[in-house]
Enzyme design. Structure first.
Site, mmCIF file in Angstrom:
data_model
loop_
_atom_site.group_PDB
_atom_site.id
_atom_site.type_symbol
_atom_site.label_atom_id
_atom_site.label_comp_id
_atom_site.label_asym_id
_atom_site.label_seq_id
_atom_site.Cartn_x
_atom_site.Cartn_y
_atom_site.Cartn_z
ATOM 1 N N CYS A 165 -25.193 -75.081 48.661
ATOM 2 C CA CYS A 165 -24.501 -75.688 49.677
ATOM 3 C C CYS A 165 -23.221 -75.074 49.918
ATOM 4 O O CYS A 165 -22.690 -75.298 51.110
ATOM 5 C CB CYS A 165 -24.211 -76.882 49.140
ATOM 6 S SG CYS A 165 -25.832 -77.894 48.649
ATOM 7 N N GLU A 316 -13.784 -83.043 41.898
ATOM 8 C CA GLU A 316 -12.989 -82.297 43.007
ATOM 9 C C GLU A 316 -11.516 -82.925 43.297
ATOM 10 O O GLU A 316 -10.532 -82.072 43.509
ATOM 11 C CB GLU A 316 -13.755 -82.262 44.453
ATOM 12 C CG GLU A 316 -12.945 -81.606 45.781
ATOM 13 C CD GLU A 316 -13.839 -81.769 46.705
ATOM 14 O OE1 GLU A 316 -13.864 -80.725 47.842
ATOM 15 O OE2 GLU A 316 -14.838 -82.126 46.653
ATOM 16 N N HIS A 342 -25.278 -84.724 53.818
ATOM 17 C CA HIS A 342 -25.277 -83.496 53.457
ATOM 18 C C HIS A 342 -26.104 -82.272 53.879
ATOM 19 O O HIS A 342 -27.257 -82.588 53.546
ATOM 20 C CB HIS A 342 -25.183 -83.453 51.749
ATOM 21 C CG HIS A 342 -24.886 -82.408 50.878
ATOM 22 N ND1 HIS A 342 -24.449 -81.096 51.773
ATOM 23 C CD2 HIS A 342 -24.758 -82.226 49.863
ATOM 24 C CE1 HIS A 342 -24.156 -80.142 50.796
ATOM 25 N NE2 HIS A 342 -24.285 -80.736 49.448
ATOM 26 N N PHE A 403 -24.806 -75.883 44.080
ATOM 27 C CA PHE A 403 -25.519 -75.801 42.986
ATOM 28 C C PHE A 403 -25.655 -74.276 42.228
ATOM 29 O O PHE A 403 -25.597 -73.543 42.932
ATOM 30 C CB PHE A 403 -27.200 -76.293 42.960
ATOM 31 C CG PHE A 403 -27.478 -77.601 43.160
ATOM 32 C CD1 PHE A 403 -26.354 -78.509 42.999
ATOM 33 C CD2 PHE A 403 -28.546 -78.029 43.364
ATOM 34 C CE1 PHE A 403 -26.659 -80.007 42.986
ATOM 35 C CE2 PHE A 403 -28.837 -79.473 43.491
ATOM 36 C CZ PHE A 403 -27.988 -80.391 43.228
#
Length: 417
Positions: A165, A316, A342, A403
């Protein structure tokens, strides 16, 4: 050596909430959700039956039918977004040296649709194997960059970055570095992904990564909400034209913003889970700030990775608070994935566009679908919940994580000659 300045001179978008950069930006500010029941295939047997699909898209409106059939959907999306960005920039109208214009693209998975269809054909046949002669060229991730360069005769650096991603942001970072080191005058960069199919949905369901809120798709992507239960899969493409500053000024280009810094790091922790203290996220933001030669106090807006997963959102936020300290309370923070879903390897591209537009227009897009505060998150932080917020945005930072523990950050600044 003296590094060259890098500016953004063109934007293009094909997203679940808009098939152009203007429509995308308008719907971001309006808080429109792109989630709905899946139409690409029968999802009735899947745990998750909704996604953020590109809508009202007919590839033949943009590409010759014969050529389009040689491309997987992720490449088609790349062609459309990059075409819009190139036209927006006007760079090809200025008779540039095309040996010094490259294409650096990002895609985390590439031609998953093609692989799925060819596997179906092969295993569903009792006779000799019959595969499409374009099976491999359609499937491989680098073909998006190749096809863009072929169409527009761009002979500079040409490749695709693959970092799950974080792919599109890695592509943007590479493009930024190629230009400021004097290797190229301009780069077409961005990312595309097209994984809303049986294998994509089934795979992410098996990981228990997706929301299963089938009764309310539009409110399923809810970053930082107590009841978040996973991300919503999206598809589409975003494209940016990065250009050396003097090159852009010389041809009278419209300049949206300036790219001033980037960072990269690894969690070195787990295949799919983030470091629980956000260590990698912290390191990539610190690296980007150092590269930009700015302090945390200079940043106005952070477009977070913010996928709406129970672990990722908390990690985060911990990273942001570690990096920004008390300044974190002066930031606007938002996750545009609450609207777009996403887009995997394309996420960093459309989110970079959101940051560019935020600094240009002085408005921060919202994090929609907030209903219940999460006690694990500091309530004094401004997550820009549910409504866009006007403020001066001189500098914006975009985070994208993948990932494998890949972390990337890029920083854009309001353009000043």
């Amino acid at each position: 050596m003296q590094l060259k300045r890098v500016v953004v001179t063109g934007l293009g978008a094909l997203t679940p909430i808009g098939n152009s950069k203007d429509e995308y930006w308008k719907n971001l500010l309006a808080g429109v959700s792109g989630a709905a029941a899946i139409t690409h295939f029968d999802a009735s047997l899947f745990k998750t039956q909704f996604a953020c699909e590109v809508k009202n898209f007919n590839v033949e409106d943009f590409l010759d039918r014969k050529e389009a059939r040689k491309m997987d959907a992720f490449t088609q999306y790349a062609m459309v977004a990059s075409e819009e960005a190139l036209k927006d920039s006007g760079i090809l109208d200025s008779n540039p040296n095309r040996d010094r214009i490259g294409v650096v693209w990002g895609s985390g998975i590439g031609g998953l649709n093609t692989f799925q269809e060819e596997a179906k054909n092969y295993f569903g046949s009792d006779g000799p194997p019959r595969l499409n002669p374009f099976f491999i060229p359609k499937m491989i991730a680098d073909m998006a960059a190749g096809q863009i360069s072929i169409k527009h005769e761009l002979r500079g650096p040409n490749y695709v970055t693959v970092s799950a991603c974080a792919s599109a942001t890695n592509a943007l970072i590479d493009s930024f570095n190629l230009i400021r080191l004097g290797k190229s005058d301009a780069i077409v960069t961005g990312g595309s992904e097209a994984c809303v199919n049986e294998m994509g949905m089934g795979g992410f369901n098996a990981l228990r990564a997706l929301s299963t809120r089938n009764d309310s798709p539009q409110s399923a992507s809810r970053p930082f909400d107590l009841d978040r239960d996973g991300f919503v899969l999206g598809e589409g493409s975003g494209a940016l034209i990065l250009e050396e500053y003097e090159h852009a000024v010389k041809r009278g280009a419209n300049i949206y913003a300036e790219v001033i810094g980037s960072g990269m790091s690894a969690d070195a922790y787990h295949m799919t889970a983030p470091h629980p203290e956000g260590l990698g996220a912290m390191n990539t933001m610190l690296s980007a700030l150092d590269d930009a030669n700015i302090t945390p106090a200079d940043v106005d807006y952070v477009n977070v990775h913010g996928t709406s997963t129970p672990l990722g959102d908390v990690a985060e936020v911990k990273a942001i608070q570690s990096v920004f300290g008390e300044k974190a309370y002066d930031l606007n923070i938002s996750s545009t994935k609450s609207m777009t879903g996403h887009l995997l390897g394309a996420a960093g591209a459309i989110e970079a566009i959101a940051c560019v537009m935020a600094v240009k227009e002085d408005i921060v897009p919202p994090t929609i679908n907030h209903f219940t505060d999460d006690p694990n998150l500091d309530p004094k932080l401004n997550f820009t919940f549910n409504k866009a917020e006007k403020r001066t945005v001189n500098i914006a930072l975009s985070n994208t994580f993948g990932f494998g523990g890949h972390n990337t950050s890029v920083i854009v600044k309001k353009y000043k000659p």
